[in-house]
Every structure is written in C-alpha cells, then in structure tokens.
Design an enzyme around this catalytic site. Structure first.
Site, PDB file in Angstrom:
ATOM      1  N   GLU A 216       0.831  -1.209   0.000  1.00  0.00           N
ATOM      2  CA  GLU A 216       0.000   0.000   0.000  1.00  0.00           C
ATOM      3  C   GLU A 216       0.862   1.254   0.000  1.00  0.00           C
ATOM      4  O   GLU A 216       1.834   1.356   0.752  1.00  0.00           O
ATOM      5  CB  GLU A 216      -0.913  -0.013   1.232  1.00  0.00           C
ATOM      6  CG  GLU A 216      -1.848   1.189   1.263  1.00  0.00           C
ATOM      7  CD  GLU A 216      -3.001   1.024   2.227  1.00  0.00           C
ATOM      8  OE1 GLU A 216      -3.590  -0.076   2.296  1.00  0.00           O
ATOM      9  OE2 GLU A 216      -3.300   2.003   2.924  1.00  0.00           O
TER      10      GLU A 216
ATOM     11  N   THR B 270      -3.883   4.957  -1.656  1.00  0.00           N
ATOM     12  CA  THR B 270      -4.927   5.555  -0.821  1.00  0.00           C
ATOM     13  C   THR B 270      -5.510   6.802  -1.487  1.00  0.00           C
ATOM     14  O   THR B 270      -4.956   7.352  -2.446  1.00  0.00           O
ATOM     15  CB  THR B 270      -4.393   5.944   0.573  1.00  0.00           C
ATOM     16  OG1 THR B 270      -3.413   6.965   0.414  1.00  0.00           O
ATOM     17  CG2 THR B 270      -3.811   4.759   1.295  1.00  0.00           C
TER      18      THR B 270
ATOM     19  N   HIS C 191      -8.003   3.248  -3.939  1.00  0.00           N
ATOM     20  CA  HIS C 191      -8.945   3.402  -2.831  1.00  0.00           C
ATOM     21  C   HIS C 191      -9.956   4.464  -3.247  1.00  0.00           C
ATOM     22  O   HIS C 191      -9.600   5.436  -3.908  1.00  0.00           O
ATOM     23  CB  HIS C 191      -8.230   3.870  -1.567  1.00  0.00           C
ATOM     24  CG  HIS C 191      -7.286   2.854  -0.991  1.00  0.00           C
ATOM     25  ND1 HIS C 191      -6.964   2.803   0.337  1.00  0.00           N
ATOM     26  CD2 HIS C 191      -6.598   1.846  -1.568  1.00  0.00           C
ATOM     27  CE1 HIS C 191      -6.123   1.819   0.558  1.00  0.00           C
ATOM     28  NE2 HIS C 191      -5.868   1.223  -0.589  1.00  0.00           N
TER      29      HIS C 191
HETATM   30  P1  FAD Z   1     -18.252   1.068   6.628  1.00  0.00           P
HETATM   31  O1  FAD Z   1     -18.062  -0.329   6.203  1.00  0.00           O
HETATM   32  O2  FAD Z   1     -19.416   1.805   6.041  1.00  0.00           O
HETATM   33  O3  FAD Z   1     -18.364   1.054   8.234  1.00  0.00           O
HETATM   34  C1  FAD Z   1     -18.370   2.270   8.995  1.00  0.00           C
HETATM   35  C2  FAD Z   1     -19.209   2.065  10.261  1.00  0.00           C
HETATM   36  O4  FAD Z   1     -20.600   1.915   9.911  1.00  0.00           O
HETATM   37  C3  FAD Z   1     -18.865   0.789  11.051  1.00  0.00           C
HETATM   38  O5  FAD Z   1     -19.097   1.060  12.410  1.00  0.00           O
HETATM   39  C4  FAD Z   1     -19.859  -0.238  10.510  1.00  0.00           C
HETATM   40  O6  FAD Z   1     -20.066  -1.293  11.414  1.00  0.00           O
HETATM   41  C5  FAD Z   1     -21.108   0.629  10.315  1.00  0.00           C
HETATM   42  N1  FAD Z   1     -21.976   0.169   9.207  1.00  0.00           N
HETATM   43  C6  FAD Z   1     -21.571  -0.255   8.001  1.00  0.00           C
HETATM   44  N2  FAD Z   1     -22.639  -0.522   7.212  1.00  0.00           N
HETATM   45  C7  FAD Z   1     -23.734  -0.222   7.943  1.00  0.00           C
HETATM   46  C8  FAD Z   1     -25.146  -0.250   7.675  1.00  0.00           C
HETATM   47  N3  FAD Z   1     -25.609  -0.636   6.478  1.00  0.00           N
HETATM   48  N4  FAD Z   1     -25.996   0.154   8.661  1.00  0.00           N
HETATM   49  C9  FAD Z   1     -25.518   0.564   9.873  1.00  0.00           C
HETATM   50  N5  FAD Z   1     -24.187   0.616  10.175  1.00  0.00           N
HETATM   51  C10 FAD Z   1     -23.314   0.232   9.214  1.00  0.00           C
HETATM   52  N6  FAD Z   1      -9.848   6.271   4.509  1.00  0.00           N
HETATM   53  C11 FAD Z   1      -9.605   7.207   3.551  1.00  0.00           C
HETATM   54  O7  FAD Z   1     -10.088   8.343   3.652  1.00  0.00           O
HETATM   55  N7  FAD Z   1      -8.809   6.912   2.457  1.00  0.00           N
HETATM   56  C12 FAD Z   1      -8.247   5.699   2.278  1.00  0.00           C
HETATM   57  O8  FAD Z   1      -7.536   5.476   1.293  1.00  0.00           O
HETATM   58  C13 FAD Z   1      -8.476   4.687   3.268  1.00  0.00           C
HETATM   59  N8  FAD Z   1      -7.962   3.452   3.131  1.00  0.00           N
HETATM   60  C14 FAD Z   1      -8.249   2.485   4.063  1.00  0.00           C
HETATM   61  C15 FAD Z   1      -7.741   1.192   3.886  1.00  0.00           C
HETATM   62  C16 FAD Z   1      -8.024   0.184   4.803  1.00  0.00           C
HETATM   63  C17 FAD Z   1      -7.467  -1.202   4.582  1.00  0.00           C
HETATM   64  C18 FAD Z   1      -8.823   0.484   5.955  1.00  0.00           C
HETATM   65  C19 FAD Z   1      -9.127  -0.581   6.975  1.00  0.00           C
HETATM   66  C20 FAD Z   1      -9.330   1.762   6.141  1.00  0.00           C
HETATM   67  C21 FAD Z   1      -9.060   2.769   5.204  1.00  0.00           C
HETATM   68  N9  FAD Z   1      -9.570   4.064   5.350  1.00  0.00           N
HETATM   69  C22 FAD Z   1      -9.313   5.026   4.397  1.00  0.00           C
HETATM   70  C23 FAD Z   1     -10.346   4.439   6.551  1.00  0.00           C
HETATM   71  C24 FAD Z   1     -11.882   4.288   6.387  1.00  0.00           C
HETATM   72  O9  FAD Z   1     -12.357   5.194   5.421  1.00  0.00           O
HETATM   73  C25 FAD Z   1     -12.519   4.559   7.761  1.00  0.00           C
HETATM   74  O10 FAD Z   1     -12.209   3.508   8.650  1.00  0.00           O
HETATM   75  C26 FAD Z   1     -14.021   4.853   7.767  1.00  0.00           C
HETATM   76  O11 FAD Z   1     -14.378   5.425   9.026  1.00  0.00           O
HETATM   77  C27 FAD Z   1     -14.889   3.611   7.602  1.00  0.00           C
HETATM   78  O12 FAD Z   1     -14.797   3.114   6.348  1.00  0.00           O
HETATM   79  P2  FAD Z   1     -15.417   1.663   6.003  1.00  0.00           P
HETATM   80  O13 FAD Z   1     -15.275   1.471   4.564  1.00  0.00           O
HETATM   81  O14 FAD Z   1     -14.900   0.620   6.930  1.00  0.00           O
HETATM   82  O15 FAD Z   1     -16.990   1.977   6.385  1.00  0.00           O
END
Ligand code: FAD
Length: 291
Positions: A17, A48, A77
C-alpha cells in the site's frame, strides 16, 4: 485483472500500500521507491485516497503511472462519504479508461472541517452503498472492502461490526483488507469470527512496520492505542532506552515476526503498509521463510 482472480494463483503473496505524496515534485523519487519494491513481486499495489488531504486526481494519476509505466496491478482506494453518484461515476470511468480493474470501496470519515456533517440524507452512507453502486454500474470492476480487527470505533459491538462486513461482502465485496494490527491473534480471531458469520472471501492482513515513535504516536491518534495491544508500551520503553534507532529495530523485528507468523498460519497473502519506503519492506521480506 481482478484481484479476486489473482489471489488463488499464488500463495503466499505480498501486496503493497502506498499514499500519493502531496508535492508533485517528489513523485519521481516516490516512483523510484515503488520500483525498488518490484523485487517483492507484489500481487497488487494499492493507492490511498483522501486520507491526509490527498486528492482524487493524485490517486488517479498514481495508479495510472503504476499500471502503465511500472507494469503493476494497482487498486485505487475510493471513499464515498459526502460524494455524489455523478462524482463517483466520473472517477470510476476515469480509472476504467486508465485500465485499472480494482477499487477498495470505503466509506471514509466525515469531513473534519464540517462539525455539522450528518450521514443521514447523504447519497452514500455506508461502504456497502458504494459497493452496490460499483457492482451495478461497473460490473467488470474488482472490489475490495475494509475490515477492522479491533472493530470500527463507531460500531456498538464487534458482533455488529462483523454483521456489516458480511453486508459489504454480500453486496459484492470480493475480498477484505484489514486495518493494521500488532497482535496476530487479534487478526486470526477476527477471521474466525467472519467465517462463523458466513464470510467466505479472502481476508488479507495489513501489517505496518513502526519506524519511529512519531509514527507510533500518529497511528495511536488515528486508530486509538487499542490497535497496538501491549506493543505501544514496548515501543515507549525502546524509545526511552535507545531513541528512534531502537524503535525502528523493534518495529522491524515485530513486523518480521508478524508476517512470518501469519504466513505460517496459512493466510493467502500479507498486505504491507509501505509508508512509501522501500528499504524497510525489503528488509522484512528478506527475512521471511516461505513454505
Ligand atoms: P463502513 O463499512 O461503512 O463502516 C463504517 C461504520 O458503519 C462501522 O461502524 C460499521 O459497522 C457501520 N456500518 C456499516 N454498514 C452499515 C449499515 N448498512 N448500517 C448501519 N451501520 C453500518 N480512509 C480514507 O479516507 N482513504 C483511504 O484510502 C483509506 N484506506 C483504508 C484502507 C483500509 C485497509 C482500511 C481498513 C481503512 C481505510 N480508510 C481510508 C479508513 C476508512 O475510510 C474509515 O475507517 C471509515 O471510518 C470507515 O470506512 P469503512 O469502509 O470501513 O466503512
């Protein structure tokens, strides 16, 4: 090629990454670092978006360069928080034109400069909304999703968190990339729980070598100290005894032990958070014994 199709072709593998450096003048040096890491023969490389103020244009330009000039398999990403479907469609069309076949579909974090921001009423509220959008409008695009072994800070419980990871996978996520962690047991238990929840897709562990105390502090600010387990205190003791040199040695040794342990436990591959620095990653991979 879709990463989901590549994963079964090689075990174990490394994926890497990167983040797009903000200053374009530094890009030639950055690409030279990436080129050095070709020695690792990564299955794919991910870039990212947004985190740390990066722009979508930077992500697009970096993945395009990595594909065309360095012949790597890049994954862009993409976050959907606060975005319109028109803007997301525009980005997805642009990466498709550049020959990019994979996206890590993320929700992203609420904008820091807008305390009144609410998810309610947004076109995209969860990563699963973006996964569904890509699956419908760009059926040829490979899709990865994020997983957090210590659970997302907004989740009410780990069980709730796992339910929503399953939801993202059911919507079309083909593999999960994990947030960094420092205790392998945490990741292995997380995978076990996902399997019990019916998630059958590959789950890739994310490993980051800690190279300075400042970097450990930054990670603790972003993700909380829980992500370290007891390792933070070990790093603090090393820093007190020998400064950043001792922290780097400990951080590298921990990453080597983690990667070896994960490979021995049978993970499909390891996703290395490179911090855009080749030397540390090469030093880690060099010490790994493959089955
Ligand atoms: P989600 O999967 O939507 O989850 C977010 C929250 O909502 C969780 O608490 C989940 O349990 C809850 N949730 C999910 N779906 C639902 C639903 N349908 N109803 C109710 N609750 C729900 N951020 C950046 O800005 N740029 C990047 O390039 C980046 N790269 C990343 C790479 C990795 C490998 C990881 C692990 C994280 C990265 N992030 C990045 C951070 C990420 O954007 C944050 O962690 C963000 O807060 C959550 O993203 P997510 O896709 O996990 O969200």
């Amino acid at each position: 090629m879709q990463i989901a199709e590549l994963i079964p072709t090689r075990k174990p593998f490394f994926s890497l990454e990167f983040f797009p450096p903000k200053e374009r003048e530094t890009w030639p040096r950055f690409f030279a670092e990436v080129e050095k890491l070709k020695a690792v023969n990564p299955l794919f490389v991910s870039v990212t978006y947004g985190a740390g103020g990066g722009t979508q244009a930077n992500t697009l330009d970096v993945v395009t360069h990595l594909k065309r000039e360095l012949d790597l398999e890049p994954m862009a990403h993409l976050t959907c928080v606060g975005a319109s479907s028109a803007a997301l469609r525009g980005f997805l069309e642009a990466i498709s034109r550049a020959g990019i076949d994979n996206v890590l579909a993320l929700r992203g974090d609420p904008p820091k400069n807008n305390p009144d921001f609410r998810f309610e009423g947004q076109e995209f509220q969860h990563a699963s909304d973006l996964v569904r959008f890509i699956r419908t409008e760009f059926p040829a695009m490979g899709i990865g999703v994020a997983g957090i072994p210590t659970m997302h800070p907004e989740s009410a419980s780990l069980d709730d968190d796992l339910k929503w990871v399953r939801h993202k996978v059911d919507a079309g996520g083909q593999f999960v990339v994990s947030q960094l962690f420092f205790e392998n047991e945490l990741f292995l238990t997380y995978v076990k729980r996902l399997r019990e929840r019916g998630v059958t897709v590959p789950v890739l562990p994310g490993v980051m070598p800690i190279l300075s105390m400042k970097s450990a502090e930054f990670i603790a600010t972003l993700n909380g100290r829980a992500v370290f387990g007891g390792f933070y205190e070990e790093l603090e003791r090393a820093f007190a005894a020998g400064g950043d040199e001792a922290v780097r040695a400990l951080g590298l040794a921990r990453a080597v032990a983690q990667v070896q342990g994960l490979i021995d436990a049978g993970v499909p591959g390891v996703h290395l958070y490179t911090l855009n620095r080749a030397e540390a990653c090469l030093a880690i991979v060099d010490k790994i014994t493959f089955p």
